[in-house]
Design a protein around this motif. Structure first.
Motif, PDB file in Angstrom:
ATOM      1  N   LYS A  14     -26.844 -14.829 -96.699  1.00 23.95           N
ATOM      2  CA  LYS A  14     -26.689 -15.692 -97.378  1.00 23.95           C
ATOM      3  C   LYS A  14     -24.915 -16.115 -97.173  1.00 23.95           C
ATOM      4  N   ARG A  15     -24.262 -15.316 -96.617  1.00 23.14           N
ATOM      5  CA  ARG A  15     -23.015 -15.469 -96.241  1.00 23.14           C
ATOM      6  C   ARG A  15     -22.759 -16.631 -95.282  1.00 23.14           C
ATOM      7  N   ASN A  16     -21.469 -17.307 -95.401  1.00 22.56           N
ATOM      8  CA  ASN A  16     -21.276 -18.434 -94.572  1.00 22.56           C
ATOM      9  C   ASN A  16     -19.845 -18.073 -94.163  1.00 22.56           C
ATOM     10  N   PRO A  17     -19.778 -17.520 -92.816  1.00 22.30           N
ATOM     11  CA  PRO A  17     -18.412 -17.194 -92.518  1.00 22.30           C
ATOM     12  C   PRO A  17     -17.418 -18.429 -92.622  1.00 22.30           C
ATOM     13  N   GLU A  18     -17.849 -19.450 -92.348  1.00 22.19           N
ATOM     14  CA  GLU A  18     -16.853 -20.714 -92.334  1.00 22.19           C
ATOM     15  C   GLU A  18     -16.299 -20.924 -93.773  1.00 22.19           C
ATOM     16  N   MET A  19     -17.256 -20.581 -94.754  1.00 27.21           N
ATOM     17  CA  MET A  19     -16.680 -20.863 -96.240  1.00 27.21           C
ATOM     18  C   MET A  19     -15.904 -19.784 -96.613  1.00 27.21           C
ATOM     19  N   ASP A  20     -16.110 -18.526 -96.173  1.00 27.33           N
ATOM     20  CA  ASP A  20     -15.227 -17.683 -96.465  1.00 27.33           C
ATOM     21  C   ASP A  20     -13.853 -17.863 -95.897  1.00 27.33           C
ATOM     22  N   LYS A  21     -13.855 -18.132 -94.730  1.00 23.07           N
ATOM     23  CA  LYS A  21     -12.478 -18.679 -93.850  1.00 23.07           C
ATOM     24  C   LYS A  21     -11.624 -19.561 -94.809  1.00 23.07           C
ATOM     25  N   GLU A  22     -12.581 -20.700 -95.085  1.00 22.97           N
ATOM     26  CA  GLU A  22     -12.079 -21.806 -95.714  1.00 22.97           C
ATOM     27  C   GLU A  22     -11.347 -21.421 -97.045  1.00 22.97           C
ATOM     28  N   ALA A  23     -12.309 -20.384 -97.925  1.00 23.59           N
ATOM     29  CA  ALA A  23     -11.659 -19.862 -99.193  1.00 23.59           C
ATOM     30  C   ALA A  23     -10.386 -19.196 -98.944  1.00 23.59           C
ATOM     31  N   GLN A  24     -10.425 -18.095 -98.058  1.00 21.00           N
ATOM     32  CA  GLN A  24      -9.339 -17.420 -97.499  1.00 21.00           C
ATOM     33  C   GLN A  24      -7.980 -18.313 -97.460  1.00 21.00           C
ATOM     34  N   ILE A  27      -6.501 -19.713-100.524  1.00 21.07           N
ATOM     35  CA  ILE A  27      -5.967 -18.732-101.366  1.00 21.07           C
ATOM     36  C   ILE A  27      -4.677 -18.485-100.772  1.00 21.07           C
ATOM     37  N   GLU A  28      -4.414 -18.330 -99.357  1.00 18.38           N
ATOM     38  CA  GLU A  28      -3.193 -18.037 -98.751  1.00 18.38           C
ATOM     39  C   GLU A  28      -2.430 -19.142 -99.004  1.00 18.38           C
ATOM     40  N   ALA A  29      -2.765 -20.356 -99.166  1.00 18.08           N
ATOM     41  CA  ALA A  29      -2.021 -21.763 -99.230  1.00 18.08           C
ATOM     42  C   ALA A  29      -1.362 -21.608-100.467  1.00 18.08           C
ATOM     43  N   TYR A  41     -11.666 -10.078 -95.304  1.00 13.50           N
ATOM     44  CA  TYR A  41     -11.478 -10.916 -96.426  1.00 13.50           C
ATOM     45  C   TYR A  41     -12.044 -10.254 -97.803  1.00 13.50           C
ATOM     46  N   GLU A  42     -13.247  -9.546 -97.793  1.00 10.82           N
ATOM     47  CA  GLU A  42     -13.671  -9.004 -99.057  1.00 10.82           C
ATOM     48  C   GLU A  42     -12.930  -7.717 -99.659  1.00 10.82           C
ATOM     49  N   ASP A  43     -12.193  -6.893 -98.421  1.00  5.66           N
ATOM     50  CA  ASP A  43     -11.493  -5.783 -98.886  1.00  5.66           C
ATOM     51  C   ASP A  43     -10.041  -6.469 -99.449  1.00  5.66           C
ATOM     52  N   VAL A  44      -9.617  -7.445 -99.110  1.00  6.75           N
ATOM     53  CA  VAL A  44      -8.205  -7.999 -99.731  1.00  6.75           C
ATOM     54  C   VAL A  44      -8.657  -8.332-101.161  1.00  6.75           C
ATOM     55  N   HIS A 125      -7.279 -30.448-113.619  1.00  5.06           N
ATOM     56  CA  HIS A 125      -5.914 -30.201-114.114  1.00  5.06           C
ATOM     57  C   HIS A 125      -4.958 -31.192-113.382  1.00  5.06           C
ATOM     58  N   ALA A 126      -4.624 -32.221-113.827  1.00  3.39           N
ATOM     59  CA  ALA A 126      -3.596 -33.257-113.496  1.00  3.39           C
ATOM     60  C   ALA A 126      -2.362 -32.727-113.210  1.00  3.39           C
ATOM     61  N   GLU A 127      -1.998 -31.648-113.585  1.00  8.40           N
ATOM     62  CA  GLU A 127      -0.639 -30.837-113.339  1.00  8.40           C
ATOM     63  C   GLU A 127      -0.798 -30.421-111.986  1.00  8.40           C
ATOM     64  N   PHE A 128      -1.921 -30.047-111.438  1.00 13.70           N
ATOM     65  CA  PHE A 128      -2.057 -29.499-110.266  1.00 13.70           C
ATOM     66  C   PHE A 128      -1.836 -30.046-108.773  1.00 13.70           C
ATOM     67  N   PRO A 129      -0.815 -29.773-108.007  1.00 15.16           N
ATOM     68  CA  PRO A 129      -0.593 -30.575-107.184  1.00 15.16           C
ATOM     69  C   PRO A 129      -1.326 -30.566-105.705  1.00 15.16           C
ATOM     70  N   GLY A 130      -2.249 -29.582-105.591  1.00 17.41           N
ATOM     71  CA  GLY A 130      -2.911 -29.465-104.491  1.00 17.41           C
ATOM     72  C   GLY A 130      -2.325 -28.160-103.646  1.00 17.41           C
ATOM     73  N   PRO A 131      -2.998 -27.617-102.706  1.00 21.14           N
ATOM     74  CA  PRO A 131      -4.104 -28.191-101.932  1.00 21.14           C
ATOM     75  C   PRO A 131      -5.404 -28.075-102.770  1.00 21.14           C
ATOM     76  N   PHE A 132      -6.424 -28.867-102.677  1.00 20.93           N
ATOM     77  CA  PHE A 132      -7.674 -28.661-103.397  1.00 20.93           C
ATOM     78  C   PHE A 132      -8.697 -27.876-102.396  1.00 20.93           C
ATOM     79  N   LEU A 133      -9.654 -27.540-102.828  1.00 21.74           N
ATOM     80  CA  LEU A 133     -10.929 -26.815-102.263  1.00 21.74           C
ATOM     81  C   LEU A 133     -12.322 -27.230-102.657  1.00 21.74           C
ATOM     82  N   GLY A 134     -12.818 -27.639-101.757  1.00 18.79           N
ATOM     83  CA  GLY A 134     -14.248 -28.320-102.054  1.00 18.79           C
ATOM     84  C   GLY A 134     -13.996 -29.922-102.403  1.00 18.79           C
ATOM     85  N   PRO A 135     -15.306 -30.383-102.670  1.00 14.06           N
ATOM     86  CA  PRO A 135     -15.286 -31.899-103.058  1.00 14.06           C
ATOM     87  C   PRO A 135     -14.775 -31.986-104.388  1.00 14.06           C
TER      88      PRO A 135
END
Length: 184
Positions: A14-24, A27-29, A41-44, A125-135
């Motif tokens: 079920k895992r999607n490596p591209e989604m894992d990478k995008e989420a990572q 988080i890093e940003a 990713y999961e170990d971190v 959350h209007a106070e959040f400047p981004g970056p955003f994740l997902g639609p």
């Protein structure tokens, strides 16, 4: 193959490596720092510290105490505190992974889905400047109708109800009349 192995293989599928990478990357940003080179990713994420720091960056003091030592139960407490803070931030309960999904690496795809749900919650959350994740989630489109408009709609049969225009049995016996044979 043992049953446990088969279940793990199915969940891993079920895992999607591209989604894992995008989420990572998201988080890093947000945190302003990269995961360690060569770390999975999961170990971190496993001990919950990165996740607690993430939610604290989005909503300061959501998790007031982040455990950095103390064994398995203290690390799992981090994950539980992150999950509670997620719900307070606006992530739906059904979008939140179970602690064992991450701690025992039972369903990392669900962990990633939770991070995406958090990314979507940021739009609210209007106070959040981004970056955003997902639609961006759709906003409510509330409509107010007058009594007159509501009554006018009651006289109309919607297309969902179907229609019976021309619904007769004519033509059912196409071209062939009924033949009755009498015996001699």
């Amino acid at each position: 193959m043992s049953l446990e192995r088969a279940v793990r293989a199915k969940i891993a599928g079920k895992r999607n490596p591209e989604m894992d990478k995008e989420a990572q990357e998201w988080i890093e940003a947000i945190l302003g720092q990269k995961f360690g080179a060569g770390q999975e990713y999961e170990d971190v994420l496993k001990d919950g510290q990165v996740l607690c720091n993430l939610i604290n960056k989005l909503q300061p003091n959501s998790v007031p105490k982040i455990n950095s030592s103390g064994g398995q139960f203290k690390m799992m407490e981090n994950i539980n505190n992150f999950q509670k803070a997620l719900k307070d931030y606006g992530v739906a309960d059904l979008d939140v992974f179970q602690t064992v999904d991450l701690w025992e690496k039972k369903d990392i795809a669900q962990v990633t889905n939770t991070i995406f749900a958090l990314g979507r919650a940021c739009y609210k959350h209007a106070e959040f400047p981004g970056p955003f994740l997902g639609p961006k989630p759709a906003d409510e489109c509330k409509r107010d109708f007058s009594e007159e408009q509501l009554k006018a709609g009651q006289t109309i049969i919607g297309l969902q109800a179907g229609q019976n225009k021309g619904a007769t049995q004519a033509g059912q016996n196409i071209g062939a009349g009924r033949k009755i044979l009498l015996g001699k």
